[in-house]
Motif scaffolding. Sequence first.
Motif, short mmCIF file in Angstrom:
data_model
loop_
_atom_site.label_atom_id
_atom_site.label_comp_id
_atom_site.label_asym_id
_atom_site.label_seq_id
_atom_site.Cartn_x
_atom_site.Cartn_y
_atom_site.Cartn_z
N HIS A 49 0.86 -1.22 -0.02
CA HIS A 49 -0.22 0.21 0.03
C HIS A 49 0.92 1.25 0.12
CE1 HIS A 49 -3.44 -2.33 0.85
NE2 HIS A 49 -2.86 -3.10 1.44
N GLU A 90 -4.34 6.83 -3.44
CA GLU A 90 -4.00 5.60 -2.80
C GLU A 90 -3.64 4.66 -3.62
OE1 GLU A 90 -6.30 4.38 0.64
OE2 GLU A 90 -6.90 6.50 1.15
N LYS A 95 0.30 5.64 0.14
CA LYS A 95 -0.48 6.47 0.52
C LYS A 95 0.30 7.99 -0.01
CE LYS A 95 -3.43 4.47 3.30
NZ LYS A 95 -4.81 4.48 3.22
N GLU A 131 -5.08 13.52 -4.21
CA GLU A 131 -4.30 12.57 -3.36
C GLU A 131 -4.82 11.28 -3.83
OE1 GLU A 131 -6.89 12.09 0.74
OE2 GLU A 131 -5.18 13.71 0.66
N LYS A 179 -7.64 4.65 -5.13
CA LYS A 179 -8.42 5.54 -4.78
C LYS A 179 -7.91 7.04 -5.01
CE LYS A 179 -11.10 7.01 -0.62
NZ LYS A 179 -10.78 8.27 -0.12
N TYR A 185 -2.57 0.35 -4.51
CA TYR A 185 -2.19 -1.08 -4.28
C TYR A 185 -1.36 -1.63 -5.05
CZ TYR A 185 -2.67 -5.62 -2.91
OH TYR A 185 -2.15 -7.07 -2.49
#
Length: 164
Positions: free
Chosen positions: A62, A159, A64, A157, A110, A161
């Motif tokens: 992950h 996210e 961020k 922003e 995301k 994976y």
Amino acid sequence: MKTKFLSISILTLILSFSVISCKVKTTLAYDNSSPETPDYFLLRPEVEKAYGYSHAVKIGNHIKISGAVSMDDEGNPTAEGDFEQQMKNCYADLDKILKHFNCTFDDVVKEDVFTTNMSLFLEHAAYRTEIYKNHFPTGSWLGVKELALPEFMIEIELEVYKAE
């Protein structure tokens, strides 16, 4: 009196099971049996240190990524008043960060967009089809009163994976 005592006892029992149930779920959701070391990335080290943030952090699969805005390497706003160019500048910075982690926009799960002018964002949102060629991620589009500096019109922003 017995009915009141019985009701309180039953309520206490239900609450006890609820608390135990929450603890079990929390333990399972945050299993630290194989902890990962965070990998921090600074796109503009001096600017990020001055403002007190890291542009991205990877933990396991992950990543961020903090909100990207239209700025130069010294932290000065760029493309002032030009919404479309600010949006392109944000995605260019995000692409640099994704490449650092050997990722592409296909790995984004995301995307949150913050804008001080939602109608301009909607006018230029089709540009995202040049970014997300295979599928769009989940996310939110949020109209906000202001961003970190008054010249910023958009902040994005992500996210990510990345299966290893």
